[in-house]
Design a protein around this motif. Structure first.
Motif, PDB file in Angstrom:
ATOM      1  N   GLY A  17      -1.454 -25.148  31.046  1.00 20.19           N
ATOM      2  CA  GLY A  17      -1.529 -25.699  32.393  1.00 20.19           C
ATOM      3  C   GLY A  17      -2.525 -24.912  33.221  1.00 20.19           C
ATOM      4  O   GLY A  17      -2.384 -24.772  34.430  1.00 20.19           O
ATOM      5  N   SER A  19      -5.439 -25.460  34.295  1.00 17.81           N
ATOM      6  CA  SER A  19      -6.296 -26.111  35.283  1.00 17.81           C
ATOM      7  C   SER A  19      -5.590 -26.334  36.611  1.00 17.81           C
ATOM      8  O   SER A  19      -6.227 -26.700  37.600  1.00 17.81           O
ATOM      9  N   SER A  43      -5.362 -26.661  28.839  1.00 20.89           N
ATOM     10  CA  SER A  43      -5.084 -27.730  29.789  1.00 20.89           C
ATOM     11  C   SER A  43      -5.655 -29.027  29.220  1.00 20.89           C
ATOM     12  O   SER A  43      -6.203 -29.048  28.112  1.00 20.89           O
ATOM     13  N   THR A  78       3.191 -25.903  34.051  1.00 19.28           N
ATOM     14  CA  THR A  78       2.993 -27.341  34.224  1.00 19.28           C
ATOM     15  C   THR A  78       4.139 -27.922  35.048  1.00 19.28           C
ATOM     16  O   THR A  78       5.165 -27.287  35.247  1.00 19.28           O
TER      17      THR A  78
END
Length: 233
Positions: A17, A19, A43, A78
């Protein structure tokens, strides 16, 4: 060294996650502590790319990065609060089955699949941490306001997945910690529509606090906030 357990400092870290606002802050903080070559960020936009709703992409990414492991720290940063343009439900009448299913796919099943495919990349005989971002609203005991049915239930489901996975992981990796981590209110796109502009932590502040917390967790499972305080189930 603060931010990660000192015994894992020579092992690389992995952020899934990367990004997102919090994920990117985790990567930056870990790169400062360990060196950029010791941090892998995955990501939808990385190479390999990873989509938490596509198990094949998760399995493929795990196989590709396995050669860089074992990893002393794996963080799953995330989650989604707004689904298909819909915000959290205020009452039972707002529940939409498709939106709820998608929330579970992103907030519960996705991290469960991450654990399935990335747990094997943790060391067997060295302290290590697998952490996933949960939320205080996933606490059943701490729910006094109601509402937010899908997100609450999905995060509560995530907590149970992590708790159960922690029991299994302890059989082969007794020094591992599995953490459901409440980041607090962080100024990211996830919380933008539900907070004031100056409310909460910046992503960098949140990442620093959470890494300090992860430095002190004991082996086994815990559900804690950004300051290391236990959150009731």
């Amino acid at each position: 060294m603060s931010g990660i357990m000192s015994s894992t400092v020579n092992l690389p870290s992995l952020v899934i996650g990367a990004s997102g606002g919090i994920g990117a802050a985790f990567c930056a903080a870990l790169a400062r502590q360990q060196g950029a070559d010791q941090v892998i960020g995955l990501s939808r936009h990385s190479d390999p790319a990873i989509d938490l709703t596509d198990e094949a992409s998760i399995a493929a990414a795990a196989a590709i990065v396995a050669g860089r492991g074992p990893f002393g720290l794996i963080v799953v940063a995330t989650g989604a609060l707004n689904i298909a343009g819909r915000g959290p439900e205020k009452r039972l009448g707002d529940i939409d089955a498709a939106v709820m299913a998608q929330s579970f796919a992103i907030n519960t099943i996705g991290p469960a699949l991450m654990a399935k495919h990335f747990f094997p990349l943790l060391p067997r005989d060295t302290p290590c941490v697998f952490a996933a971002l949960s939320a205080r609203v996933g606490s059943i005991g701490d729910n006094a306001l109601g509402g937010w049915y899908s997100y609450r239930a999905a995060k509560a489901g995530l907590n149970q997945i992590l708790r159960t996975a922690g029991v299994e992981l302890a059989r082969t990796r007794p020094l591992a910690s599995v953490v459901a981590l409440h980041p607090g209110t962080v100024r990211t796109s996830l919380s933008r529509n539900f907070t004031k502009p100056d409310q909460g932590f910046s992503p960098d502040e949140a990442a620093a606090r959470m890494l300090a917390t992860l430095a002190d967790v004991a082996p086994g499972f815990c559900y804690v906030d950004y300051d290391g305080k236990p959150v009731p189930y």
